[in-house]
Write a protein that holds these residues in place. Structure first.
Motif, mmCIF file in Angstrom:
data_model
loop_
_atom_site.group_PDB
_atom_site.id
_atom_site.type_symbol
_atom_site.label_atom_id
_atom_site.label_comp_id
_atom_site.label_asym_id
_atom_site.label_seq_id
_atom_site.Cartn_x
_atom_site.Cartn_y
_atom_site.Cartn_z
ATOM 1 N N ALA A 1 0.808 -1.233 0.112
ATOM 2 C CA ALA A 1 0.042 0.009 -0.108
ATOM 3 C C ALA A 1 0.790 1.324 -0.115
ATOM 4 C CB ALA A 1 -0.802 0.123 1.229
ATOM 5 N N ALA A 2 1.852 1.209 0.901
ATOM 6 C CA ALA A 2 2.702 2.429 0.789
ATOM 7 C C ALA A 2 3.660 2.720 -0.575
ATOM 8 C CB ALA A 2 3.755 2.208 1.887
ATOM 9 N N ALA A 3 4.128 1.598 -1.133
ATOM 10 C CA ALA A 3 4.663 1.656 -2.392
ATOM 11 C C ALA A 3 3.828 2.534 -3.271
ATOM 12 C CB ALA A 3 5.374 0.402 -2.841
ATOM 13 N N ILE A 4 2.625 2.023 -3.220
ATOM 14 C CA ILE A 4 1.734 2.460 -4.464
ATOM 15 C C ILE A 4 1.197 3.928 -4.345
ATOM 16 C CG2 ILE A 4 -0.716 2.031 -5.437
ATOM 17 C CD1 ILE A 4 -0.337 -1.008 -5.211
ATOM 18 N N LEU A 5 0.965 4.252 -2.822
ATOM 19 C CA LEU A 5 0.534 5.638 -2.504
ATOM 20 C C LEU A 5 1.880 6.451 -2.844
ATOM 21 C CD1 LEU A 5 -1.584 4.716 0.556
ATOM 22 C CD2 LEU A 5 -2.338 5.886 -1.811
ATOM 23 N N ASN A 6 3.084 5.846 -2.730
ATOM 24 C CA ASN A 6 4.269 6.868 -3.058
ATOM 25 C C ASN A 6 4.516 6.944 -4.427
ATOM 26 O OD1 ASN A 6 4.712 7.464 -0.123
ATOM 27 N ND2 ASN A 6 5.957 5.547 -0.092
ATOM 28 N N ASP A 7 3.791 6.247 -5.449
ATOM 29 C CA ASP A 7 4.021 6.174 -6.871
ATOM 30 C C ASP A 7 3.753 7.611 -7.327
ATOM 31 O OD1 ASP A 7 4.150 5.985 -9.587
ATOM 32 O OD2 ASP A 7 3.293 3.982 -9.535
ATOM 33 N N PRO A 8 4.413 8.417 -8.060
ATOM 34 C CA PRO A 8 4.249 9.519 -8.705
ATOM 35 C C PRO A 8 3.105 9.303 -9.569
ATOM 36 C CG PRO A 8 6.782 9.165 -8.596
ATOM 37 C CD PRO A 8 5.910 7.910 -8.347
ATOM 38 N N TYR A 9 3.013 8.462 -10.354
ATOM 39 C CA TYR A 9 2.020 8.241 -11.312
ATOM 40 C C TYR A 9 0.701 8.067 -10.666
ATOM 41 C CZ TYR A 9 -1.242 6.051 -14.868
ATOM 42 O OH TYR A 9 -2.377 5.774 -15.593
ATOM 43 N N VAL A 10 0.722 7.408 -9.499
ATOM 44 C CA VAL A 10 -0.659 7.342 -8.634
ATOM 45 C C VAL A 10 -0.828 8.475 -7.854
ATOM 46 C CG1 VAL A 10 -1.514 6.297 -6.361
ATOM 47 C CG2 VAL A 10 -0.404 4.909 -8.104
ATOM 48 N N ARG A 11 -0.219 9.370 -7.528
ATOM 49 C CA ARG A 11 -0.332 10.787 -7.085
ATOM 50 C C ARG A 11 -1.163 11.424 -8.053
ATOM 51 N NH1 ARG A 11 2.990 12.243 -2.451
ATOM 52 N NH2 ARG A 11 3.263 10.360 -1.528
ATOM 53 N N GLU A 12 -0.609 11.407 -9.245
ATOM 54 C CA GLU A 12 -1.411 12.397 -10.604
ATOM 55 C C GLU A 12 -2.615 12.034 -10.546
ATOM 56 O OE1 GLU A 12 0.978 12.316 -13.804
ATOM 57 O OE2 GLU A 12 2.785 13.169 -12.986
ATOM 58 N N GLY A 13 -2.947 10.439 -10.640
ATOM 59 C CA GLY A 13 -4.125 10.208 -10.805
ATOM 60 C C GLY A 13 -4.960 10.231 -9.670
ATOM 61 N N LEU A 14 -4.591 10.445 -8.522
ATOM 62 C CA LEU A 14 -5.311 10.812 -7.307
ATOM 63 C C LEU A 14 -5.614 12.164 -7.400
ATOM 64 C CD1 LEU A 14 -3.606 9.028 -4.557
ATOM 65 C CD2 LEU A 14 -5.810 8.373 -5.270
ATOM 66 N N GLN A 15 -4.886 12.813 -7.936
ATOM 67 C CA GLN A 15 -5.072 14.475 -7.818
ATOM 68 C C GLN A 15 -6.184 14.945 -9.061
ATOM 69 O OE1 GLN A 15 -1.759 17.023 -8.639
ATOM 70 N NE2 GLN A 15 -2.865 18.789 -8.824
ATOM 71 N N ALA A 16 -6.328 13.788 -10.097
ATOM 72 C CA ALA A 16 -7.539 13.857 -11.141
ATOM 73 C C ALA A 16 -8.723 13.436 -10.377
ATOM 74 C CB ALA A 16 -7.047 13.153 -12.402
ATOM 75 N N LYS A 17 -8.659 12.685 -9.283
ATOM 76 C CA LYS A 17 -9.817 12.122 -8.720
ATOM 77 C C LYS A 17 -10.265 13.175 -7.612
ATOM 78 C CE LYS A 17 -9.391 7.525 -10.465
ATOM 79 N NZ LYS A 17 -10.724 7.321 -11.060
ATOM 80 N N GLY A 18 -9.366 14.391 -7.284
ATOM 81 C CA GLY A 18 -10.065 15.277 -6.465
ATOM 82 C C GLY A 18 -9.400 15.015 -5.064
ATOM 83 N N ILE A 19 -8.288 13.935 -4.797
ATOM 84 C CA ILE A 19 -7.566 13.843 -3.829
ATOM 85 C C ILE A 19 -6.145 14.407 -3.999
ATOM 86 C CG2 ILE A 19 -6.639 12.022 -1.980
ATOM 87 C CD1 ILE A 19 -9.247 10.304 -3.059
ATOM 88 N N LEU A 20 -5.905 15.254 -3.250
ATOM 89 C CA LEU A 20 -4.564 16.119 -3.560
ATOM 90 C C LEU A 20 -3.722 15.678 -2.561
ATOM 91 C CD1 LEU A 20 -2.616 17.916 -4.836
ATOM 92 C CD2 LEU A 20 -3.389 19.858 -3.566
ATOM 93 N N VAL A 21 -2.518 14.683 -2.747
ATOM 94 C CA VAL A 21 -1.578 14.448 -1.817
ATOM 95 C C VAL A 21 -0.288 15.296 -1.722
ATOM 96 C CG1 VAL A 21 -0.175 12.457 -0.884
ATOM 97 C CG2 VAL A 21 -2.260 12.033 -1.750
ATOM 98 N N PRO A 22 0.018 16.043 -0.773
ATOM 99 C CA PRO A 22 1.216 16.796 -1.144
ATOM 100 C C PRO A 22 2.453 16.192 -1.581
ATOM 101 C CG PRO A 22 0.025 17.262 0.985
ATOM 102 C CD PRO A 22 -0.530 16.036 0.367
ATOM 103 N N GLU A 23 3.407 17.027 -2.193
ATOM 104 C CA GLU A 23 4.702 16.241 -2.748
ATOM 105 C C GLU A 23 5.422 15.932 -1.403
ATOM 106 O OE1 GLU A 23 6.586 18.720 -5.390
ATOM 107 O OE2 GLU A 23 5.036 19.045 -7.093
#
Length: 844
Positions: free
Chosen positions: A573-595
């Motif tokens: 779970a941590a590895a996936i949530l740290n994935d830059p591609y996943v971060r971009e995908g989450l932002q597109a879905k309205g979940i902004l995880v700070p850098e």
């Protein structure tokens, strides 16, 4: 003249195959599955009865098997004398007595009835009798004289050989055949039964139909079982070998989970019925035949439902149990309301220094409270310990792994372990070490246990183990190697990590596609109500247990991870949530995880309360100070948690508590290195504010839930259909192991012997044991676990919960039939309603 011809006054036995198969399926569905020791998980022992009420199930077990599901009456008398059950609770229980047909007691008569033990004194007698039970009755309880114990031992011995998973040196030669066919093949050469007085055993077995269902039908007809009693008779027969029947049910459960079928339990039932038939035919004396005739006449007169009014002693005990639970509910509700009304604490910062997600396991409640004490600004979150990633985790060098998800689910992804940031030579070295270790261990075991070399092994190597035995006894070394140390050396162990990229292992696809990573990351963050205000460090904490010389060790690990430790899920779970591609995908879905937010995979050892953080080498150097502070808080929290647990473990509050707790985890003579989930009584799904700073003594499953972030109530539905159900399984396993450990538990763990690497026997014979050891619920003087059905508190609208109950019949059964007590929290914790059925919510 056969018994079937003598019973002319009883209804005819079932001869129609369809009706017989229906009875067989119904009887088999009443058996709860038993997971093997390698991933032993909690199971509701009454799983097959949730379609009827708790009270009716108590009546069923008394009628069919002569087994009680309630505590001895003396337990309730002691609770009344201690003030745990007061008159108010007794009155409330009597007011609910219309749910118990035939109960028309007042307070005075209830107290008078509670003052004396039931008329049966020891245990109720079963109304539905098997051949074995009639023989046992004639022998006045002498198991060997009646051959009942011999029958159970022989079936158990055969099952141990057939189902063995590597413990036996010489595997059974007929294992390629089906269960019933293999048993008939071996029974033709088995002279033990005839030597014990069962005349014609081999001839009778050979004469039975080769089809197991036909064999059951043949025996039922020959015994003259009344049609009304066939299902109960079959259930009662399975109860005699309940442990092996439960393991067979597990095989069926696993097959059904994958969309297949498995007839192991039906074939095992045929074996048990055939054994009863040989016992029946071996006894031609008038005393037995008359006793059997009377038993069948009695069975034919059974009521068509569980008429509780026919059992006044049961009605008394049910009211007392209800009063005991009402008393607890009132105390719990009062504490929740008082906590909601306390003065508001100082406002916490919007961005916390750390967020830490833990499994909802009751043991996490103690550590979460300790961490919030060590760092008052920290935010802790409760979520199922597999963190929403139903994976099969495959260690290095293996082609198959274990399912790291609740047993209600099937793994959706395969994640393989690899040596990261290491050369190809280093990875090859790891694989070689593991393979070498396994082969050496297998060869050494064969040498130790074979029929000839075992003697020379003792003579030549015995004294060499003296230093190891001494160091193990002093707790300086482990009695067994930890499973995670499977051939890894210090040089590369820091590099081990999960492989997430899609690839193939044999013919199986592994890993996650990019879009799957985004979808699962979004789902898990929403389910944890964690969609904004992320801390710089977010710790996802699985849990496991350190223990030695304990066959049920996996039962202390994470049930949400299928009886495995949870670090694999946390790290994935941590590895996936740290994935830059996943971060971009989450932002597109309205979940902004700070850098600058970094997710950590970690493991909480529930025995020692040590928290291990994984993959530290990948943590950005900008977070070094944050990590140092976190480790300090975790160390402080661990000491606080150990101190709290020490009292229940019988450790004096003196210097050295930390060392004493840790020493228990390495002590091979320790019958309870920790208390596990003993004491569990409540499940709370609400914002953390409802329980923060409230000492729940490690008795509550805590799931974070914020209805304001769940407009579709999809998360609520998930909570009520998965974590709540799993919590009820755990709760009812502890309940069953407490109220009747011989029937629903596994007895004295100091007498356990592992059989087939599947389960344990208590002693050297008998049936496979189910449930928890007595030492898991009793400290030698008193029960540490209280026999309470789960009290569920969810902060959500009653209309939303009604919708879930209406949609999911299995969940509605748990509530309507009294297997869990469902409550709704509203008014920020100041108001609590109790569910009495869909649309029927009443203020508490």
């Amino acid at each position: 003249m056969t018994a079937a011809l003598q019973l002319t006054s009883t209804p005819p036995a079932v001869t129609d195959r369809e009706a017989l198969e229906t009875a067989i399926r119904s009887a088999c569905r009443k058996i709860a599955p038993l997971w093997p020791l390698k991933h032993f998980v909690a199971v509701n022992p009454f799983l097959g009865f949730t379609g009827q009420s708790f009270a009716a199930t108590c009546a069923t077990f008394r009628r069919v098997a002569g087994v009680d599901m309630l505590m001895p009456r003396a337990f309730y008398r002691e609770a009344m004398a201690a003030g745990i059950i007061d008159d108010e609770a007794l009155e409330a229980a009597l007011a609910a007595a219309p749910a118990l047909p035939g109960s028309a007691m007042d307070l005075a008569s209830l107290k008078a009835a509670s003052a004396v033990d039931p008329q049966w004194r020891t245990k109720p007698s079963a109304v539905v009798s098997t051949v074995a039970e009639v023989l046992d009755t004639l022998a006045q309880g002498d198991r060997q004289t009646s051959l009942v114990g011999f029958m159970i031992d022989e079936i158990s011995k055969w099952c141990a050989g057939y189902f063995d998973e590597g413990q036996a040196i010489w595997p059974m030669p007929v294992r390629a055949q089906g269960r019933y066919a293999a048993w008939r093949a071996t029974a033709q050469f088995d002279r033990n039964p005839e030597m014990m007085g069962i005349r014609g055993f081999r001839r009778l077995i050979v004469g039975l139909p080769a089809d197991p269902v036909e064999a059951i039908g043949h025996v039922v007809a020959q015994l003259g079982i009344p049609q009304r009693a066939v299902e109960d008779y079959l259930h009662r027969a399975l109860f005699d070998i309940g442990g092996w029947a439960a393991y067979a049910r597990y095989l069926g459960w696993n097959a059904e989970l994958g969309g297949g079928t498995d007839d192991t339990l039906v074939e095992l039932l045929a074996i048990r019925i055939a054994w009863g038939y040989t016992l029946f035919e071996a006894r031609q004396d008038a005393a037995f035949r008359q006793a059997w005739t009377q038993a069948m006449v009695h069975a034919a007169a059974l009521p068509q439902d569980e008429r509780l009014g026919d059992d006044p002693e049961l009605a008394v005990d049910l009211v007392l149990q209800q009063a005991y639970e009402i008393a607890f509910q009132r105390r719990m509700i009062t504490r929740l309301k008082e906590h909601a009304g306390r003065p508001q604490a100082e406002a916490l910062p919007v961005r916390r220094p750390v967020q830490a997600a833990f499994c909802i396991d009751v043991r996490s409640e103690v550590f979460r409270r300790a961490l919030e004490t060590a760092c008052p600004q920290a935010e802790t979150v409760g979520f199922a310990g597999f963190f929403g990633f139903p994976i099969e985790y495959v260690p290095i060098g293996h082609q198959r792994g274990g399912a790291q998800c609740p047993v209600l689910l099937k793994p959706s992804f395969i994640v393989c372990e690899q040596v990261g940031e290491a050369s190809e030579e280093e990875e090859t070295e790891v694989l070689g070490l593991r393979l070498m270790r396994r082969r050496a261990a297998k060869a050494w075991k064969s040498f130790k246990l074979s029929a000839v070399s075992s003697f020379s092994y003792v003579e030549t190597a015995g004294l060499l183990f003296a230093p190891k035995i001494l160091s193990d006894s002093l707790g300086l070394t482990r009695t067994v190697a930890h499973p995670s140390a499977d051939g890894l050396n210090a040089k590369v162990v820091r590099h081990v990590k999960p492989r997430l990229e899609p690839r193939m292992v044999g013919s199986r696809a592994t890993g996650f596609e990019p879009w799957q990573r985004v979808a699962m990351a979004e789902a898990v963050l929403k389910a944890m109500s964690m969609t904004e205000n992320f801390a710089r460090l977010v710790m996802l904490t699985g849990h496991g247990s350190t223990t030695v010389n304990n066959p049920h060790a996996s039962g202390l690990d994470c049930g949400a991870c299928g009886g495995h430790t949870g670090e694999a899920n946390a790290r994935v779970a941590a590895a996936i949530l740290n994935d830059p591609y996943v971060r971009e995908g989450l932002q597109a879905k309205g979940i902004l995880v700070p850098e600058d937010t970094w997710f950590l995979g970690a493991l909480h050892d529930t025995t020692t309360d040590k928290v291990t953080i994984y993959d530290e080498a990948s943590i950005p150097t900008t977070h070094a100070r944050d990590l140092t502070r976190l480790k300090t808080w975790l160390d402080t929290a661990a000491s606080l948690a150990r101190m709290e647990r020490a009292a229940l473990l019988g450790l004096s509050e003196q210097d050295g508590i930390d060392d004493k707790v840790i020493a228990r985890s390495r002590d091979w003579s320790q019958v309870r290195p920790e208390w596990g989930l003993a004491g569990n009584a409540a499940f709370i799904a609400a914002p953390r504010e409802r329980t923060r700073e409230l000492d729940l003594s490690g008795r509550a499953f805590l799931h974070t839930y914020d209805e304001s972030e769940d407009a579709s109530h999809a998360v609520l539905e998930l909570i009520m259909t998965a974590p709540m159900v799993v919590a009820s399984w755990i709760n009812l396993q502890y309940y069953g192991s407490t109220v009747n450990n011989p029937a629903f538990g596994s007895g004295n763990k100091t007498l356990h012997n592992v059989v087939g690497q599947l389960g344990v026997l208590e002693g050297n014979a008998g049936d496979l044991k189910v449930g928890l050891p007595l030492q898991s619920v009793h400290d030698g003087r008193r029960f540490v676990h209280e026999p309470l059905r789960l009290n569920v508190f969810i902060e959500a609208s009653v209309s939303a919960m009604d919708a879930v109950l209406a949609k999911h019949g299995s969940v509605r059964d748990l509530v309507d039939h009294g297997w869990v007590h469902l409550h709704a929290i509203s008014g920020k914790g100041r108001d609590i309603l109790r569910c009495h059925g869909v649309g029927d919510w009443r203020a508490c």
